[in-house]
Scaffold this active site. Structure first.
Site, PDB file in Angstrom:
ATOM      1  N   ASN A   1       3.254 -57.857 -20.547  1.00  0.00           N
ATOM      2  CA  ASN A   1       4.411 -58.748 -20.659  1.00  0.00           C
ATOM      3  C   ASN A   1       3.999 -60.159 -20.258  1.00  0.00           C
ATOM      4  O   ASN A   1       3.364 -60.344 -19.218  1.00  0.00           O
ATOM      5  CB  ASN A   1       5.540 -58.272 -19.735  1.00  0.00           C
ATOM      6  CG  ASN A   1       6.103 -56.933 -20.153  1.00  0.00           C
ATOM      7  OD1 ASN A   1       6.213 -56.644 -21.345  1.00  0.00           O
ATOM      8  ND2 ASN A   1       6.455 -56.097 -19.187  1.00  0.00           N
TER       9      ASN A   1
ATOM     10  N   HIS B   1      -1.010 -58.038 -15.608  1.00  0.00           N
ATOM     11  CA  HIS B   1      -1.157 -56.591 -15.443  1.00  0.00           C
ATOM     12  C   HIS B   1      -0.916 -55.895 -16.767  1.00  0.00           C
ATOM     13  O   HIS B   1       0.031 -56.209 -17.485  1.00  0.00           O
ATOM     14  CB  HIS B   1      -0.229 -56.043 -14.366  1.00  0.00           C
ATOM     15  CG  HIS B   1       1.178 -56.555 -14.452  1.00  0.00           C
ATOM     16  ND1 HIS B   1       1.533 -57.808 -14.010  1.00  0.00           N
ATOM     17  CD2 HIS B   1       2.304 -55.983 -14.937  1.00  0.00           C
ATOM     18  CE1 HIS B   1       2.823 -57.985 -14.216  1.00  0.00           C
ATOM     19  NE2 HIS B   1       3.315 -56.897 -14.788  1.00  0.00           N
TER      20      HIS B   1
ATOM     21  N   GLY C   1       9.894 -59.941 -19.894  1.00  0.00           N
ATOM     22  CA  GLY C   1      10.039 -58.951 -18.833  1.00  0.00           C
ATOM     23  C   GLY C   1       9.012 -59.045 -17.723  1.00  0.00           C
ATOM     24  O   GLY C   1       8.962 -58.173 -16.859  1.00  0.00           O
TER      25      GLY C   1
HETATM   26  P1  5GP Z   1       6.352 -56.586 -14.989  1.00  0.00           P
HETATM   27  O1  5GP Z   1       7.829 -56.416 -14.907  1.00  0.00           O
HETATM   28  O2  5GP Z   1       5.914 -57.883 -14.333  1.00  0.00           O
HETATM   29  O3  5GP Z   1       5.752 -56.417 -16.349  1.00  0.00           O
HETATM   30  O4  5GP Z   1       5.736 -55.408 -14.150  1.00  0.00           O
HETATM   31  C1  5GP Z   1       5.666 -55.406 -12.755  1.00  0.00           C
HETATM   32  C2  5GP Z   1       5.535 -53.975 -12.329  1.00  0.00           C
HETATM   33  O5  5GP Z   1       5.118 -53.952 -10.979  1.00  0.00           O
HETATM   34  C3  5GP Z   1       6.848 -53.198 -12.404  1.00  0.00           C
HETATM   35  O6  5GP Z   1       6.691 -52.110 -13.276  1.00  0.00           O
HETATM   36  C4  5GP Z   1       7.107 -52.790 -10.953  1.00  0.00           C
HETATM   37  O7  5GP Z   1       7.674 -51.515 -10.839  1.00  0.00           O
HETATM   38  C5  5GP Z   1       5.728 -52.866 -10.350  1.00  0.00           C
HETATM   39  N1  5GP Z   1       5.738 -53.154  -8.929  1.00  0.00           N
HETATM   40  C6  5GP Z   1       6.478 -54.137  -8.316  1.00  0.00           C
HETATM   41  N2  5GP Z   1       6.222 -54.128  -6.989  1.00  0.00           N
HETATM   42  C7  5GP Z   1       5.300 -53.142  -6.762  1.00  0.00           C
HETATM   43  C8  5GP Z   1       4.643 -52.673  -5.582  1.00  0.00           C
HETATM   44  O8  5GP Z   1       4.853 -53.150  -4.468  1.00  0.00           O
HETATM   45  N3  5GP Z   1       3.761 -51.641  -5.747  1.00  0.00           N
HETATM   46  C9  5GP Z   1       3.493 -51.090  -6.956  1.00  0.00           C
HETATM   47  N4  5GP Z   1       2.613 -50.081  -7.002  1.00  0.00           N
HETATM   48  N5  5GP Z   1       4.106 -51.518  -8.095  1.00  0.00           N
HETATM   49  C10 5GP Z   1       4.989 -52.535  -8.002  1.00  0.00           C
END
Ligand code: 5GP
Ligand code: ZN
Length: 117
Positions: free
Chosen positions: A90, A103, A96
């Site tokens: 994303n 990542h 999102g």
């Molecule tokens: P995005 O929304 O930026 O594409 O994805 C971020 C991801 O990071 C989300 O799926 C969320 O659940 C994950 N995430 C957020 N905080 C943490 C954390 O403290 N530990 C882990 N393992 N995942 C996290």
């Protein structure tokens, strides 16, 4: 290696915040998502702090290749290579992105719809 001391994923990579680690090498780190959206949901990140896809340039081609190859191997280890899996990057809030350290989401272990929401 560039790090942002305020970045959640930089803290996870340096083990200042615990995570369930799935893979690590010199340049790539992978850990299980804290809020899994599928039976397998692993985040594959560069160890270097890079905020978004927009910040990549040709210097990072090999690094991005390593992230994708890590996803391929982790999918095989999770037993989802044949059933299917999805790799998602994303870029920015409209798509999102909520954590501003690149990542690659590896998602699998269930059927998925298209188009994504
Ligand atoms: P995005 O929304 O930026 O594409 O994805 C971020 C991801 O990071 C989300 O799926 C969320 O659940 C994950 N995430 C957020 N905080 C943490 C954390 O403290 N530990 C882990 N393992 N995942 C996290
Ligand atoms: Zn970071």
């Amino acid at each position: 290696m560039q790090e942002d001391s305020n970045c959640l994923f930089c803290k996870i990579i340096r083990r200042k915040i615990p995570s369930k680690v799935a893979y690590e090498d010199d340049s790539v780190f992978a850990f299980h998502d804290i809020a899994p959206q599928a039976p397998t949901h692993i985040l594959i990140v560069p160890k270097e702090h890079i905020a978004t896809l927009n910040d990549l340039d040709e210097r990072y081609e090999a690094l991005v290749g390593k992230m994708v190859m890590a996803a391929r191997r982790l999918a095989a280890e999770a037993g989802i290579s044949e059933s299917g899996y999805r790799c998602v990057l994303n870029c920015n809030r409209g798509a999102g992105q909520s954590v501003f350290h690149i990542h690659l989401h590896l998602l699998g272990g269930r059927a998925m719809g298209w188009p994504p929401g």
